[in-house]
Enzyme design. Structure first.
Site, PDB file in Angstrom:
ATOM      1  N   CYS A   2       0.879  -1.168   0.000  1.00  0.00           N
ATOM      2  CA  CYS A   2       0.000   0.000   0.000  1.00  0.00           C
ATOM      3  C   CYS A   2       0.910   1.210   0.000  1.00  0.00           C
ATOM      4  O   CYS A   2       1.563   1.517   1.002  1.00  0.00           O
ATOM      5  CB  CYS A   2      -0.903   0.003   1.236  1.00  0.00           C
ATOM      6  N   GLU A 106      -3.581   1.328  -6.446  1.00  0.00           N
ATOM      7  CA  GLU A 106      -2.651   0.280  -6.855  1.00  0.00           C
ATOM      8  C   GLU A 106      -2.530   0.356  -8.368  1.00  0.00           C
ATOM      9  O   GLU A 106      -3.457   0.829  -9.045  1.00  0.00           O
ATOM     10  CB  GLU A 106      -3.138  -1.099  -6.394  1.00  0.00           C
TER      11      GLU A 106
END
Length: 236
Positions: A2, A106
């Site tokens: 992340c 992402e």
């Protein structure tokens, strides 16, 4: 991993979501659309009586580190090895926090290149990523408080996108994650069965409650922090 996330809600929404007395702290949060490592991030801890909100620098610097340079390499901590890594072991036992977000980014590999996606809850609500924090004392005696976001294996939504995702806690599990009772802070917490419920929280969040949308490549630059970063686009 992340490596970028968003928190676009208002200060008032944050205070209500985490049951924090608005008179206990001066407002510091503004909607953010492209939060990046080494920046200050909003975090929630429990002081033994109530939830507290504040800011931590993203990138964990262990209390015993010689210098703060390691922080940029410790933005994420793998859930599977928390108790094996010296930098994360004691924070997992004693210094757990929540990192509020309403989305994270992402990058998915495609024939045309890497396509950024914003992943969020279908409900659109704030969620809490499981975090750890620590405090490093600078040579001149100043405190540097930092954090890391814990990651786990991907759920079925994330699997085609990336091989890791942040540990997202259900609202009903947040109090347990922040719990600072003596049973979770003993001299040998690793041997305590009381920690098993915490370990059980380190798993992928249900995919059916999440969604992913392609967004503009402007999020590639940390200089861009506007609403355009989260606007869904049609993937080419």
């Amino acid at each position: 991993m992340c490596g970028r996330f968003t928190l676009t809600v208002t200060w008032e929404e944050l205070m209500m979501r985490y049951l924090i007395d608005p008179e206990s702290v001066s407002p510091f949060h503004m909607p953010r659309y492209n939060i990046a490592p080494t920046q200050m991030v909003t975090a929630i801890i429990h002081d033994g009586r109530s939830n507290r909100i504040g800011q931590l620098q993203w990138g964990l610097v262990p209390s015993w580190a010689k210098d703060p340079s390691a922080g940029s390499k410790m933005i994420n901590a793998r859930s599977e090895t928390l108790e094996e890594k010296p930098a994360y072991r004691m924070p997992f036992y004693r210094k757990r926090c929540l990192i509020p977000a309403d989305g994270f980014y992402e990058w998915q590999k495609t024939d045309a290149g890497k396509q950024p996606l914003r992943i969020s809850m279908r409900s659109g609500r704030i969620f809490s990523m499981a975090g750890l924090y620590d405090t490093w004392i600078t040579p001149d005696g100043q405190k540097l408080s930092t954090c890391t976001i814990i990651t786990t294996e991907p759920n079925t939504l994330m699997e085609p996108i990336h091989n890791r995702m942040p540990v997202i806690l259900r609202p009903e599990d947040e109090a347990l994650w922040l719990d600072r009772s003596p049973a979770l802070e003993g001299s040998d917490p690793g041997a305590s069965s009381a920690l098993e419920p915490l370990r059980e929280l380190l798993k992928p969040y249900p995919a059916e409650e999440m969604q992913a949308h392609p967004v503009s490549t402007i999020v590639n630059s940390v200089k861009n922090d506007t609403e355009e970063c989260i606007r869904s686009i049609t993937s080419s």
